[in-house]
Design an enzyme around this catalytic site. Structure first.
Site, PDB file in Angstrom:
ATOM      1  N   CYS A 178     -27.950 -82.916 -29.494  1.00 23.09           N
ATOM      2  CA  CYS A 178     -26.826 -83.843 -29.391  1.00 23.09           C
ATOM      3  C   CYS A 178     -27.054 -85.121 -30.189  1.00 23.09           C
ATOM      4  CB  CYS A 178     -26.580 -84.201 -27.939  1.00 23.09           C
ATOM      5  SG  CYS A 178     -26.494 -82.756 -26.915  1.00 23.09           S
TER       6      CYS A 178
ATOM      7  N   SER B 183     -28.000 -73.619 -17.411  1.00 24.31           N
ATOM      8  CA  SER B 183     -27.095 -73.231 -18.492  1.00 24.31           C
ATOM      9  C   SER B 183     -27.546 -71.900 -19.085  1.00 24.31           C
ATOM     10  CB  SER B 183     -27.103 -74.320 -19.568  1.00 24.31           C
ATOM     11  OG  SER B 183     -26.292 -73.947 -20.655  1.00 24.31           O
TER      12      SER B 183
END
Ligand code: PLP
Length: 384
Positions: free
Chosen positions: A322, A196
Site C-alpha cells: 500500500c 484475508s
C-alpha cells in the site's frame, strides 16, 4: 521468476484454482434462495466457513465473510464504535497496517481520541504504555498479530488480557500471521480477528472477521440478511469457496511447509549478513514470522535495488504494497527508530511456498553483485 513478496500476496494454490473453476462452471445459485441450487451453494459456503473456523480454533458461527482484510479491519473498528456511542477513545499501535491506521484517522475526524502505542527498536509494543492509555472511555484496542513489513509478532494474548480485565474489547489483525504461525483466536483471547484469503494462497477480494460469540458490534454493510445481517450483499461465493479450500490446504501442508520456508529464510538471512558488509537487519531477531526478512542497505535507495533485482526476475518489495506508490517513508521503519534515509534504503523479502533452495542460491549470487554495483555508483555510500 523468483518471487520473494509473499507478504504482498501469494500465488493461488492449484487445488484452490481447481475448486473455484469447478464451482464457477457448475454452481451459480444464490445462497439465499430456498430451492436446491441455492441450498447447494449455501452448503458449500458453510463448508468453507467451517474450514476457516477450524483453522482459527473457533466455531463456524463466529466467522463472517467480507470483501478483504481491509474491510474486516474497518468492520471491527467502526462496528464496535457504532455499537458503543458512549465510548470515545481508541487504542492501537504505531505500526499497524494502513487498514487500521487510516481507520484510526477517520475516527479522529469523528472526535474520537486515538492513542498510537509506540514500539521498541524490534517493533514490539510497549505494554506499560498500552496499560496507561486505557480508560473507562476506551471503546476498542486493536493491535496487529504479525507486522507485514518486519514480521514482528506482538504479545496479543497479553494485550487482550490487560484490556479485557478492564472490560475493553480487543481486535487483532492476523492477516500476516495466519498460515505462518499458529493463530488460535480463543487462546489469544481476542473479541475480533481479521484474516484475508490472498495471503494464504487463496483468491483476492475475500476476507473474514472472527466475532467472538456474545460480542457487541453493529452491521457494517446495510441491506439484506447475508452474513447474519452484519454484512449485507450477495456473497462472493466463488471467493469464499476458494478461501475454504485454501484454509484446508494450509491445514494439510501445515507445519512441515512452514518449517521448510523458515529454513530457507534463515539461509538467506545468514547469506546476506555474510556476503554484504553493512547490510542491517530490521525487525526482531527471533520473535517474528520466519518468512519475513527486512534489510537496510545504508547509502542506497530501496527502489534502485528493487528495480535492479526485477531485471533479474527477482521480485521483492520496499515495504507494504500500500505504501509502495507513495513517497512517504514507511511508518513502521520510522516507529522502530530508523532514520529516514535508512528506512528508504530498506527492502523486504518475504518467502513462501513458491520458493525452493535454488532460488536462495540465485539471490545470494545476484544481490551482493547488485549492491556492490549500486554502491560503486553512489556518491553517498559511507563505505565508498
Ligand atoms: N492487514 C495486514 C497486516 C496486511 O498485511 C494486509 C495486506 O497487505 C491487510 C491487512 C489488507 O488485506 P487485504 O489485502 O485483504 O485488504
Amino acid at each position: 521468476m523468483i518471487y520473494l513478496d509473499h507478504n504482498a500476496t501469494t500465488p493461488v494454490d492449484p487445488a484452490v484454482a481447481e475448486k473455484m473453476a469447478w464451482f464457477l462452471r457448475e454452481r451459480f445459485g444464490n445462497p439465499s434462495s430456498l430451492y436446491p441450487i441455492g441450498r447447494e451453494v449455501k452448503e458449500l459456503m458453510n463448508e468453507a466457513r467451517e474450514r476457516v473456523a477450524k483453522a482459527l480454533g473457533v466455531d463456524r458461527g463466529e466467522i463472517f465473510f467480507t470483501g478483504s482484510g481491509t474491510e474486516s479491519d474497518n468492520f471491527a473498528i467502526f462496528g464496535t464504535f457504532d455499537a458503543a456511542p458512549d465510548r470515545n477513545e481508541f487504542v492501537t499501535s504505531a505500526i499497524e497496517h494502513p487498514a487500521v491506521i487510516e481507520s484510526a484517522k477517520a475516527l479522529e475526524k469523528r472526535g474520537i481520541k486515538v492513542t498510537y502505542v509506540p514500539v521498541d527498536r524490534y517493533g514490539t509494543i510497549d505494554l506499560d504504555h498500552l496499560r496507561s492509555a486505557l480508560t473507562p472511555k476506551t471503546g476498542l484496542v486493536s493491535v496487529m498479530h504479525a507486522n507485514n513489513e518486519i514480521g514482528t509478532i506482538q504479545p496479543v494474548a497479553e494485550v487482550a488480557r490487560i484490556a479485557r480485565e478492564k472490560g475493553i474489547p480487543v481486535h487483532t489483525d492476523a492477516v500476516q500471521s495466519f498460515g505462518k504461525i499458529d493463530v488460535d483466536a480463543r487462546r489469544l483471547g481476542v473479541d475480533f480477528l481479521t484474516v484475508s484469503a490472498h495471503k494464504i494462497y487463496g483468491p483476492k477480494g475475500v476476507g473474514a472477521l472472527y466475532i467472538r460469540r456474545g460480542s457487541t458490534i453493529c452491521p457494517f454493510v446495510h441491506g439484506g440478511h447475508q452474513e447474519r445481517g452484519l454484512r449485507a450483499g450477495t456473497e462472493n461465493t466463488a471467493g469464499i469457496i476458494g478461501f475454504g479450500e485454501a484454509a484446508r490446504v494450509m491445514e494439510e501442508k501445515g507445519k512441515k511447509e512452514r518449517a521448510r520456508i523458515e529454513k530457507l529464510a534463515e539461509r538467506l538471512k545468514k547469506g546476506i549478513e555474510q556476503k554484504i558488509p553493512g547490510a542491517k537487519f530490521n525487525g526482531h531477531p527471533e520473535n517474528r514470522v520466519g518468512n519475513t526478512l527486512n534489510f537496510a542497505f545504508p547509502g542506497l535507495e530501496a527502489e534502485a535495488i528493487l528495480l535492479a533485482l526485477a531485471t533479474k526476475e527477482i521480485y521483492v518489495s520496499t515495504g507494504s504494497a500500500c505504501s509502495e506508490e507513495s513517497e512517504e517513508v514507511s511508518h513502521v521503519l520510522r516507529a522502530i527508530g530508523l532514520r529516514p534515509e535508512i528506512a528508504r534504503s530498506s527492502i523486504r523479502m518475504s518467502l513462501g511456498r513458491s520458493n525452493a533452495e535454488a532460488d536462495i542460491e540465485v539471490v545470494l549470487k545476484e544481490l551482493p553483485e547488485i549492491i556492490a554495483k549500486l554502491r560503486a555508483i553512489s556518491a553517498f555510500h559511507p563505505e565508498g
